[in-house]
Design a protein around this motif. Structure first.
Motif, mmCIF file in Angstrom:
data_model
loop_
_atom_site.group_PDB
_atom_site.id
_atom_site.type_symbol
_atom_site.label_atom_id
_atom_site.label_comp_id
_atom_site.label_asym_id
_atom_site.label_seq_id
_atom_site.Cartn_x
_atom_site.Cartn_y
_atom_site.Cartn_z
ATOM 1 N N GLY A 138 -67.999 46.301 -15.005
ATOM 2 C CA GLY A 138 -68.496 47.855 -14.785
ATOM 3 C C GLY A 138 -69.651 47.998 -14.223
ATOM 4 N N GLU A 139 -70.581 46.984 -14.657
ATOM 5 C CA GLU A 139 -72.046 46.751 -14.481
ATOM 6 C C GLU A 139 -72.060 46.446 -12.882
ATOM 7 O OE1 GLU A 139 -75.619 43.793 -15.397
ATOM 8 O OE2 GLU A 139 -74.867 45.041 -17.072
ATOM 9 N N ALA A 140 -71.391 45.452 -12.544
ATOM 10 C CA ALA A 140 -71.332 44.999 -11.124
ATOM 11 C C ALA A 140 -70.874 46.234 -10.286
ATOM 12 C CB ALA A 140 -70.235 44.040 -11.003
ATOM 13 N N VAL A 141 -69.951 46.878 -10.666
ATOM 14 C CA VAL A 141 -69.440 48.126 -9.725
ATOM 15 C C VAL A 141 -70.636 49.033 -9.577
ATOM 16 C CG1 VAL A 141 -67.887 50.153 -9.481
ATOM 17 C CG2 VAL A 141 -67.123 47.818 -10.092
ATOM 18 N N ALA A 142 -71.172 49.524 -10.641
ATOM 19 C CA ALA A 142 -72.266 50.213 -10.585
ATOM 20 C C ALA A 142 -73.497 49.851 -9.700
ATOM 21 C CB ALA A 142 -72.974 50.482 -12.068
ATOM 22 N N ARG A 143 -73.638 48.545 -9.764
ATOM 23 C CA ARG A 143 -74.854 48.183 -8.925
ATOM 24 C C ARG A 143 -74.366 48.096 -7.311
ATOM 25 N NH1 ARG A 143 -79.692 45.228 -9.388
ATOM 26 N NH2 ARG A 143 -80.111 43.952 -7.621
ATOM 27 N N ILE A 144 -73.084 47.712 -6.995
ATOM 28 C CA ILE A 144 -72.392 47.819 -5.628
ATOM 29 C C ILE A 144 -72.650 49.243 -5.265
ATOM 30 C CG2 ILE A 144 -70.463 47.679 -4.442
ATOM 31 C CD1 ILE A 144 -69.826 44.982 -6.480
ATOM 32 N N VAL A 145 -72.307 50.215 -5.884
ATOM 33 C CA VAL A 145 -72.250 51.710 -5.382
ATOM 34 C C VAL A 145 -73.616 51.934 -5.088
ATOM 35 C CG1 VAL A 145 -71.625 53.937 -6.203
ATOM 36 C CG2 VAL A 145 -70.023 51.956 -6.521
ATOM 37 N N LEU A 149 -76.020 50.267 -4.365
ATOM 38 C CA LEU A 149 -76.819 49.388 -3.226
ATOM 39 C C LEU A 149 -76.115 50.038 -1.924
ATOM 40 C CD1 LEU A 149 -77.496 46.023 -4.598
ATOM 41 C CD2 LEU A 149 -79.096 47.702 -4.235
ATOM 42 N N GLY A 150 -75.210 51.187 -2.047
ATOM 43 C CA GLY A 150 -74.357 51.591 -0.784
ATOM 44 C C GLY A 150 -73.098 51.296 -0.488
ATOM 45 N N GLY A 151 -72.548 50.504 -1.506
ATOM 46 C CA GLY A 151 -71.098 50.147 -1.270
ATOM 47 C C GLY A 151 -70.118 51.169 -1.810
ATOM 48 N N SER A 152 -68.977 50.967 -1.920
ATOM 49 C CA SER A 152 -68.099 51.816 -2.711
ATOM 50 C C SER A 152 -67.096 51.398 -3.502
ATOM 51 C CB SER A 152 -67.559 52.965 -1.416
ATOM 52 O OG SER A 152 -66.581 51.769 -0.725
ATOM 53 N N LEU A 153 -66.390 52.217 -4.395
ATOM 54 C CA LEU A 153 -65.422 51.703 -5.359
ATOM 55 C C LEU A 153 -64.136 51.940 -4.475
ATOM 56 C CD1 LEU A 153 -64.401 50.511 -8.024
ATOM 57 C CD2 LEU A 153 -64.717 53.020 -9.093
ATOM 58 N N GLU A 154 -63.283 51.089 -4.421
ATOM 59 C CA GLU A 154 -61.979 51.348 -3.688
ATOM 60 C C GLU A 154 -60.750 51.360 -4.716
ATOM 61 O OE1 GLU A 154 -61.646 52.185 -0.559
ATOM 62 O OE2 GLU A 154 -63.739 52.166 -0.511
ATOM 63 N N MET A 155 -60.709 50.525 -5.701
ATOM 64 C CA MET A 155 -60.115 50.676 -6.868
ATOM 65 C C MET A 155 -60.756 50.318 -8.159
ATOM 66 S SD MET A 155 -56.404 48.198 -7.602
ATOM 67 C CE MET A 155 -57.647 46.860 -8.506
ATOM 68 N N PRO A 156 -60.504 51.215 -9.200
ATOM 69 C CA PRO A 156 -61.409 51.320 -10.490
ATOM 70 C C PRO A 156 -60.784 50.172 -11.213
ATOM 71 C CG PRO A 156 -59.672 53.010 -10.427
ATOM 72 C CD PRO A 156 -59.614 52.520 -8.988
ATOM 73 N N PRO A 157 -61.806 49.639 -12.112
ATOM 74 C CA PRO A 157 -61.486 48.455 -12.915
ATOM 75 C C PRO A 157 -60.380 48.863 -13.777
ATOM 76 C CG PRO A 157 -63.956 49.209 -13.339
ATOM 77 C CD PRO A 157 -63.125 50.191 -12.188
ATOM 78 N N ALA A 158 -59.672 47.588 -13.817
ATOM 79 C CA ALA A 158 -58.353 47.608 -14.698
ATOM 80 C C ALA A 158 -58.334 46.233 -15.159
ATOM 81 C CB ALA A 158 -57.216 48.010 -13.653
ATOM 82 N N THR A 159 -57.600 46.129 -16.328
ATOM 83 C CA THR A 159 -57.203 44.989 -16.854
ATOM 84 C C THR A 159 -56.173 44.239 -16.190
ATOM 85 O OG1 THR A 159 -58.249 45.915 -19.140
ATOM 86 C CG2 THR A 159 -56.760 43.887 -19.274
ATOM 87 N N THR A 160 -56.214 43.009 -16.005
ATOM 88 C CA THR A 160 -55.215 42.211 -15.298
ATOM 89 C C THR A 160 -55.020 40.875 -15.909
ATOM 90 O OG1 THR A 160 -56.537 40.990 -13.690
ATOM 91 C CG2 THR A 160 -55.973 43.214 -13.123
ATOM 92 N N PRO A 161 -53.985 40.218 -15.923
ATOM 93 C CA PRO A 161 -53.981 38.756 -16.722
ATOM 94 C C PRO A 161 -55.026 37.912 -16.291
ATOM 95 C CG PRO A 161 -51.568 39.479 -15.561
ATOM 96 C CD PRO A 161 -52.926 40.431 -15.104
ATOM 97 N N ALA A 162 -55.834 38.156 -15.167
ATOM 98 C CA ALA A 162 -56.786 37.215 -14.716
ATOM 99 C C ALA A 162 -57.948 37.816 -15.411
ATOM 100 C CB ALA A 162 -57.011 37.261 -13.070
#
Length: 56
Positions: free
Chosen positions: A10-17, A19-32
């Motif tokens: 969540g923190e990484a996504v907020a920082r990316i956005v 700084l001018g980036g964009s969210l393409e697929m929201p955070p989700a819990t995966t096996p990884a």
């Protein structure tokens, strides 16, 4: 697709956005672990992955 390990997705996504980036697929819990797909300001896609959430 390149994956980058982060401590907090969540923190990484907020920082990316911020700084001018964009969210393409929201955070989700995966096996990884917790994962989100983002893009840099030039639209190059990559993913960030954090540790699995504790269950219990």
């Amino acid at each position: 697709m390149a994956f980058f390990a982060v401590e907090d997705v969540g923190e990484a996504v907020a920082r990316i956005v911020h700084l001018g980036g964009s969210l393409e697929m929201p955070p989700a819990t995966t096996p990884a672990g917790r994962t989100a797909v983002v893009a840099d300001p030039q639209a190059a896609l990559f993913a960030v992955v954090g540790p699995r959430e504790a269950t219990g």
